[in-house]
Design a protein around this motif. Structure first.
Motif: not given
Ligand SMILES: NC(=O)C1=CN([C@@H]2O[C@H](COP(=O)(O)OP(=O)(O)OC[C@H]3O[C@@H](n4cnc5c(N)ncnc54)[C@H](OP(=O)(O)O)[C@@H]3O)[C@@H](O)[C@H]2O)C=CC1
Ligand SMILES: CC(=O)N[C@@H](CCC(=O)OP(=O)(O)O)C(=O)O
Length: 346
Positions: A87-99, A143-158
């Motif tokens: 729906e966000v894509m259809r209407r040209g809005k923005r999505l940040i998905d925490l999942g 348009v869509i930001v896939a917010n990273p998982g919690c464990y991946p954030t700690s591992a990838i930045l490290g």
């Protein structure tokens, strides 16, 4: 003001996002949804928000939600953000998905690890992995930001500097992570039952945790070659925080001091990544409530291994704080708008 909607505002990640956005100077909390508490006010469910957030929780109606908002955040169990993305894509809005619905570029890998059909696979290619320290430019126009998982954030930045510089043999990489119980969400379960978690410390998801392919995807991009990892998460008797300890064989001689300097250079200008001086080690209490990821590197000259330790607050840099940082990137605001560098202590 930017009108924001939060789907899943009554989960741990969603409620933390509500708290952070309630004091954000450019965001107006416009729609907050709940599956179980529609009709109640946010503060009736979360008394810490009394006098701060007056919104009444609403049942989810995707077209109506998207029409009323400029930016939508989804903080839902996996599999549920896909219709919102469409729906966000259809209407040209923005999505940040925490999942996790838009994090994995390979839909077959998503379906096999999450045991769920991906119903919006056409959107995956355009979604951007929302780790601002690595993908800031791409996030800005996504348009869509896939917010990273919690464990991946700690591992990838490290691990990012080590893989970028090819300083380790990726085949020897081991990631051992410990999480507070809020990482499992607010829903009741035997796993997070008081008497199961108090005075207890256990591994879970050994060789099967769904964050494994997410970490491998991002480390492979950094390394420029396929990276497979051993990742073992643990549940610890604390509420917030993730501490990851990562081990790998070095490909050349380097000292702890030299490597620490290289990390500082890699993360120069990144205020939310704090490379600690030699002799200081990350701890979860030092990042509780802040959007920081603390990192320390140590070289063991005896085993020729590097040991990287990183700490984040799973609900802030691991979820809601990172989502606000991504919003700031999208809006062209300073990335620390509405976020803290120093959290709660003790
Ligand atoms: N907890 C953490 O540390 C982190 C969580 N995440 C991710 O964020 C997302 C949310 O996690 P978390 O907050 O922990 O989870 P919670 O279980 O605490 O919250 C889930 C939220 O989703 C709502 N919900 C559940 N099912 C549906 C549905 N079918 N339709 C509409 N709404 C629904 C719930 O509503 P209600 O309360 O009304 O039932 C609640 O608001 C997940 O994808 C999670 O993996 C990411 C990083 C870290
Ligand atoms: C302690 C604990 O149970 N942690 C959760 C972290 C999941 C999470 O938040 O990640 P996603 O966003 O990828 O679903 C778990 O291991 O499932």
């Amino acid at each position: 003001m930017i009108k924001v909607g939060i789907v899943g505002a009554t989960g741990y990640a969603g409620a933390e996002l509500v708290r952070l956005l309630s004091r954000h100077p450019k965001a107006e909390l416009t729609v907050l949804t709940s599956q179980s508490y529609a009709g109640k006010t946010m503060w009736e469910v979360f008394p810490h928000l009394y006098g701060v957030v007056d919104n009444t929780l609403e049942a989810l109606n995707v077209p109506e939600l998207v029409s009323r908002c400029d930016v939508v955040f989804t903080a839902l169990p996996h599999g549920h953000a896909m219709p919102v993305g469409q729906e966000v894509m259809r209407r040209g809005k923005r999505l940040i998905d925490l999942g996790a619905d838009f994090r994995l570029k390979d839909v077959d890998i998503y379906q096999s690890w999450y045991k769920t059909e991906h119903t919006a696979s056409v959107l995956v290619a355009s979604a951007v992995y929302g780790l601002p320290e690595l993908y800031r430019l791409e996030i800005k126009d996504s348009v869509i930001v896939a917010n990273p998982g919690c464990y991946p954030t700690s591992a990838i930045l490290g691990l990012a500097p080590l893989l970028t510089d090819k300083l380790i043999d990726p085949e020897t990489l081991i990631i051992d992570s410990k999480s507070g119980v809020s990482g499992a969400g607010r829903g009741l379960s035997l796993k997070t039952h008081f008497s199961e978690t108090t005075n207890n410390f256990q591994a879970y998801g050994v060789a099967t945790h769904r964050h494994t392919p997410e970490i491998e995807q991002e480390l492979s991009l950094l390394a420029g070659m396929p990276v497979t990892i051993n990742f073992t998460p643990h549940l610890t008797p604390m509420i917030r925080g993730i501490l990851s300890t990562m081990y790998a064989k070095l490909t050349r001689n380097i000292t702890t001091e030299e490597l620490t300097e290289r990390y500082k250079e890699f993360y120069q200008g990144e205020r939310f990544v704090r490379v600690l001086p030699v002799g200081m080690l990350p701890q979860t209490k030092a990042v509780a409530g802040s959007n920081c990821c603390d990192i320390a590197v140590s070289v063991d000259p005896r085993t020729k291994r590097v040991i990287v330790i990183s700490a984040i607050d799973n609900l802030i840099k691991g979820a809601a704080g990172q989502a606000v940082q991504n919003l700031n990137v999208i809006l062209g605001l300073p990335e620390d708008t509405g976020l803290d560098f120093a959290g709660m202590y003790p």
